[in-house]
Enzyme design. Structure first.
Site, PDB file in Angstrom:
ATOM      1  N   HIS A 450       2.714 -11.470  11.224  1.00  0.00           N
ATOM      2  CA  HIS A 450       1.290 -12.115  11.414  1.00  0.00           C
ATOM      3  C   HIS A 450       1.137 -11.668  12.887  1.00  0.00           C
ATOM      4  O   HIS A 450      -0.391 -11.741  13.057  1.00  0.00           O
ATOM      5  CB  HIS A 450       1.624 -13.567  11.304  1.00  0.00           C
ATOM      6  CG  HIS A 450       1.629 -14.111   9.895  1.00  0.00           C
ATOM      7  ND1 HIS A 450       2.357 -15.342   9.535  1.00  0.00           N
ATOM      8  CD2 HIS A 450       0.929 -13.638   8.864  1.00  0.00           C
ATOM      9  CE1 HIS A 450       2.018 -15.507   8.258  1.00  0.00           C
ATOM     10  NE2 HIS A 450       1.171 -14.446   7.866  1.00  0.00           N
ATOM     11  N   GLU A 688       2.725   3.488  -8.607  1.00  0.00           N
ATOM     12  CA  GLU A 688       3.563   3.256  -7.253  1.00  0.00           C
ATOM     13  C   GLU A 688       4.862   3.880  -7.440  1.00  0.00           C
ATOM     14  O   GLU A 688       5.803   3.594  -6.529  1.00  0.00           O
ATOM     15  CB  GLU A 688       3.343   1.989  -6.850  1.00  0.00           C
ATOM     16  CG  GLU A 688       3.327   0.793  -7.828  1.00  0.00           C
ATOM     17  CD  GLU A 688       3.001  -0.675  -6.933  1.00  0.00           C
ATOM     18  OE1 GLU A 688       2.633  -0.526  -5.836  1.00  0.00           O
ATOM     19  OE2 GLU A 688       2.709  -1.478  -7.842  1.00  0.00           O
ATOM     20  N   ASP A 712       4.032   1.784  -1.827  1.00  0.00           N
ATOM     21  CA  ASP A 712       5.163   1.839  -2.628  1.00  0.00           C
ATOM     22  C   ASP A 712       5.537   3.300  -3.066  1.00  0.00           C
ATOM     23  O   ASP A 712       6.627   3.699  -2.917  1.00  0.00           O
ATOM     24  CB  ASP A 712       5.368   0.887  -3.657  1.00  0.00           C
ATOM     25  CG  ASP A 712       5.535  -0.561  -3.357  1.00  0.00           C
ATOM     26  OD1 ASP A 712       6.455  -0.776  -2.652  1.00  0.00           O
ATOM     27  OD2 ASP A 712       4.812  -1.521  -3.562  1.00  0.00           O
ATOM     28  N   CYS A 759      -5.305   2.272  -3.636  1.00  0.00           N
ATOM     29  CA  CYS A 759      -5.554   0.944  -3.193  1.00  0.00           C
ATOM     30  C   CYS A 759      -4.298   0.864  -1.979  1.00  0.00           C
ATOM     31  O   CYS A 759      -4.349  -0.222  -1.493  1.00  0.00           O
ATOM     32  CB  CYS A 759      -5.352  -0.095  -4.249  1.00  0.00           C
ATOM     33  SG  CYS A 759      -3.953  -0.239  -4.807  1.00  0.00           S
TER      34      CYS A 759
HETATM   35  C1  PEP Z   1       0.976  -0.348  -2.609  1.00  0.00           C
HETATM   36  O1  PEP Z   1       2.146  -0.339  -2.776  1.00  0.00           O
HETATM   37  O2  PEP Z   1       0.453   0.927  -2.070  1.00  0.00           O
HETATM   38  C2  PEP Z   1       0.194  -1.286  -2.890  1.00  0.00           C
HETATM   39  C3  PEP Z   1      -1.034  -1.358  -2.655  1.00  0.00           C
HETATM   40  O3  PEP Z   1       0.861  -2.589  -3.060  1.00  0.00           O
HETATM   41  P1  PEP Z   1       1.580  -3.599  -2.137  1.00  0.00           P
HETATM   42  O4  PEP Z   1       1.318  -3.035  -0.816  1.00  0.00           O
HETATM   43  O5  PEP Z   1       0.959  -4.899  -2.575  1.00  0.00           O
HETATM   44  O6  PEP Z   1       2.753  -3.490  -2.509  1.00  0.00           O
HETATM   45 MG    MG Z   2       3.111  -2.071  -4.181  1.00  0.00          MG
END
Ligand code: PEP
Ligand code: MG
Length: 838
Positions: A450, A688, A712, A759
């Site tokens: 945070h 991922e 990931d 993403c």
């Molecule tokens: C990722 O793994 O890149 C992803 C977008 O998911 P998170 O970061 O929420 O695990």
């Molecule tokens: Mg992820």
């Protein structure tokens, strides 16, 4: 405690019995650790000599301690110097905290391997709690045969409570190659026992009674750990001085005098950490040291103390509400809302009230309860929960100061301050005066904490995970913080300062311009459009994204919608949330809702899970949801309620097998049918896990889209924990291995006419945009504040050039080479025309 009747300890192994004096190791033969026996083993399974609980088992599997219900504690240590084998040759059959029966197998070991690779196979059984005993056997013994009889006695109680005001040493870095394993831990505990003071050894928020060998071993320290010694009592100061010196000298083991992990200290003029918030600053060191609070242990009467606690909690709630109202962004407000919820946590309050009933003061009871709960979070082995320990400690201090009537005075800071601290709390960070503070550097914390989120919201450059050496820098020293590179320069030269200052000004001007042009589409100079959408976790973030030119939502992290709830939100509430978000976007924009991605680094209070040895490889994401299909079914139902308000897409996280997709689709189709929907929303998966990327051609016919989670994908491809502070610079999504998996995914998707987004955090890096576009990625879903920057970057590129640079970097060897190639390309294209001030 003392055993009430004689206790027989069984032989843990078959073999030849030897007196401890015969062991060629003074730490054992001198009985510093405890008295006992030695066996030259002929069997290869170490068994429990008594029933009890495994109080410690070393990660390396060579030593284990058992404590029985009367406090008798026995340490078993296989071989001499076997810690150096780092686990090779040992198989643990039990876990810490597990209850075992006498005779139960604890550790199996390969006697040939140990004999060949360690100093000796001689195995020790030591009564570390100090009860006297008589020996019941001699010569050759068989595993399980009675060996020692313990007499009831006044055992030394080393588990004294740290009460009164404790003094703390400066943090120091552990130099021992194998951490504080049995031998150095014994030397340390023995030295601590020479003082009257109650003494504790601290590792982050874990603490061990310094006089207990087992407690020290249970800290599972490793080389480079930051430790602190605290002591309370008449000889506290002398104890700290002696014990700190002992730790620095290796507690009887040979150690190098400079004992910093190579990854964190590059040279005497540069300290390395991890970027928590980007940017750079030149300023002066200001060490932040919080004064110790004097907390009276005993209260007046229970009713008065209860009232004092209630007043403190109420005042803290009000203060947090004000902070939420004044917050300059949804992230900040959310954090203080979460703090407010912590104040209402029933377990925490229950603990505090039971201490009040024992006659403790309100301040003492509250402090104990928060520290104990924070410790529980910290010890969970879960990075995200461990970071919430910092939030709990923060809110705990807030209430504590209110109970004690201590005014939270604003820090009296000089101009151009670069704050240096062991750790900052979210409250401290949120209240920083940005006219005076230019940035900060912390030893603790992580890029996902945070504190890091708040620093980004305030636009303050910050790095974390820096060596504890930073705490020794003199106040007023002029330093250069280059947070983008995770560096603190201790002797910056004028050229470096000027260069970074100029770059910072350019960045600020560029950012102003990008925000002003945020509504323009992200189309390359040669006319190729890339969709730039937002990663969000709340309705407020969706609204914010739209004001910054977001073209939709590419990732709604649904597990974050109700992060701090202890009870599951009702189906109606969930449906209401998704519908509100869909309405805000409207029927022309994409909404990609990811189903619950719980597990791994993301615990969810209302979805309790068993502890796992390897949570990142365990029941995460879709695996957990398919194990509890009702959870998924209910979420699908709630998401489907928002169909029609936006262009609805549903995305499954952590898919590694095709069967997972088929099972989830079946449940979705059943729910859509039950709701009499004529059209199914689009269904896609996150890429991922390497298996999904490598089999993208097999998945593609069965999905509507892919979205690549590079966070990931990077950790699973490179086998590096995404939150590991020492691996942060290597777990780099720019690695060609990750980029090749992205290329494979895009090729397979396009061959089947499906679109691909990214993403993960890589999409939010301006440097990565050319390669992602060049590889054919259709959508970039990015962190909300970065939408204008990423859109502007796209507008400055040519698709044809991007394809060339993408091909080029796929052939490079390492992430650093990819970054360098892209930096040069970026400098030659995006940065060619400086932005001028109007
Ligand atoms: C990722 O793994 O890149 C992803 C977008 O998911 P998170 O970061 O929420 O695990
Ligand atoms: Mg992820």
């Amino acid at each position: 405690m003392t055993p009430s009747k004689p206790l027989e300890l069984l032989a843990p192994l078959s073999g030849v019995l030897l007196a401890l004096d015969k062991v060629p190791d003074p730490v054992f033969s001198s009985r510093v650790i405890g008295d006992g026996l030695c066996i030259d083993p002929t069997s290869q399974t170490l068994c429990a000599p008594l029933a009890g609980v495994i109080s410690n088992i070393q990660d390396s599997g060579h030593a284990v301690s058992i404590t029985d219900d009367n406090g008798v504690q026995v340490l078993l240590h296989i071989g001499l110097d076997t810690v150096n084998l780092a686990g090779q040759g040992f198989t643990r059959r039990v876990q810490e905290g597990q209850r075992v029966e006498a005779g139960q197998a604890l550790i199996e070991f390969d006697a040939d391997y140990v004999a060949l690779n360690a100093r000796s196979l001689l195995t020790l059984m030591l009564v570390v709690s100090g009860e006297p005993f008589s020996v019941l056997a001699s010569g050759l013994v068989a595993s399980g045969q009675p060996l020692l009889q313990l007499s009831p006695s006044e055992a030394i109680d080393v588990m004294d409570e740290e009460e009164g005001e404790a003094l703390f040493s400066k943090p120091l870095t552990l130099p021992n190659a194998n951490g504080l394993h049995a031998r150095p831990a014994a030397v340390f505990a023995q030295a601590a026992k020479g003082f009257k003071a109650s003494i504790y050894l601290h590792k982050q928020t874990q603490s061990a009674n310094a006089k207990s060998l087992v407690a020290i071993m249970a800290l599972q320290t490793v080389k480079g750990d930051t430790l602190q010694v605290s002591a309370a009592g008449e000889d506290a100061e002398a104890a700290i001085k002696a014990l700190v010196a002992l730790l620095a000298q290796g507690c009887g083991e040979a150690v190098a005098t400079v004992a910093e992990p190579a990854a964190t200290v590059l040279s005497a003029t540069l300290l390395k950490g991890v970027c928590a918030s980007p940017g750079s600053a030149f300023g002066q060191v200001v060490q932040v040291i919080e004064p110790e609070l004097a907390i009276p242990e005993h209260g007046t009467d229970e009713a008065t103390e209860r009232a004092a606690l209630a007043r403190g909690l109420l005042a803290a709630t009000e203060a947090l509400r004000t902070l939420q109202d004044k917050a300059c962004g949804s992230a900040q407000a959310e954090i203080f809302r979460a703090h407010q919820e912590l104040l209402e946590d029933p377990t925490l309050l229950e603990q505090a009230h039971s201490l009040l009933a024992d006659g403790k003061s309100a301040a003492f009871a509250w402090n104990r309860a928060t520290l104990a709960t924070a410790k529980l979070f910290q010890g969970s082995g879960n990075a995200l929960l461990a970071e919430r320990a910092a939030d709990l400690a923060d809110v705990g201090q807030r209430v504590l100061k209110l109970i004690l009537g201590i005014q939270d005075s604003a820090w009296d800071l000089p101009e151009r301050a670069i704050l240096i601290a062991e750790q900052l709390t979210p409250s401290q960070t949120a209240s920083l005066d940005t006219r005076k503070v230019l940035g900060f550097v912390t030893v603790g914390g992580g890029a996902t904490s945070h504190v890091a989120i708040l620093a980004r919201a305030l636009g303050l450059p910050a790095i974390c995970g820096v060596s504890a050496d930073v705490l020794g820098l003199a106040n007023g020293k002029q330093v250069l913080l280059d947070a983008d590179k995770g560096e603190l320069h201790l002797e910056p030269n004028l050229a470096e300062i000027e260069h970074l200052e100029a770059a910072r000004k350019q960045q600020a001007l560029r950012h102003q311009r990008d925000v002003a042009q945020a509504s323009l589409p992200a189309t390359t100079r040669d006319g190729h459009h890339v969709e730039v959408t937002a990663n969000v976790a709340s309705l407020q973030e969706v609204e914010h994204a739209l004001t910054l030119g977001g073209e939709g939502v590419g990732l709604l992290r649904s597990e974050f919608l109700y992060l701090d709830r202890h009870r599951a939100p009702s189906p109606e509430e969930q449906a209401g949330t998704y519908t509100a978000i869909a309405r805000a976007l409207g029927s022309e924009r994409n909404l990609v809702v990811r189903t619950l991605d719980v597990g791994g680094d993301k615990p969810l209070a209302y979805v309790p899970m068993d502890a796992e040895t390897n949570p990142f490889l365990g029941l995460r994401g879709i695996r957990l949801c398919l194990e509890r299909p009702e959870l998924l079914r209910e979420q699908f139902r709630a998401i489907l309620a928002s169909a029609g308000f936006a262009r609805l897409h549903i995305m499954l996280p952590m898919v590694s097998l095709l069967s997972e997709l088929h099972q989830a689709r079946k449940i979705l189709e059943e729910e859509a049918l039950a709701l009499k929907l004529t059209e199914l929303p689009k269904l896609g998966i996150m890429i991922e896990v390497p298996s999904a990327a490598l089999m993208a051609d097999v998945f593609a016919p069965h999905v509507d889209f892919f979205s690549i989670g590079t966070n990931d994908l990077t950790q699973y491809t490179l086998a590096m924990d995404r939150d590991h502070p020492r691996l942060a610079s290597q777990a780099d999504s720019f690695h060609p291995a990750v980029l090749r998996l992205i290329a494979t995914t895009v090729k397979a998707a396009h061959a089947h006419g499906k679109w691909v987004g990214v993403c993960g955090a890589l999409a939010s890096e301006a440097l990565a945009v050319p390669v992602l576009i060049g590889l054919g990625v259709d959508e970039l879903s990015v962190s909300v504040p970065l939408i204008p920057t990423i859109k502007a970057t796209v507008r400055e590129l040519d698709l044809a050039d991007c394809q060339i640079i993408a091909r080029q970097v796929l052939g490079l060897e390492e992430a650093s080479q990819v970054r360098e190639a892209l930096r040069q390309y970026h400098a030659a294209t995006v940065e060619t025309s400086p932005v001028v001030e109007h």
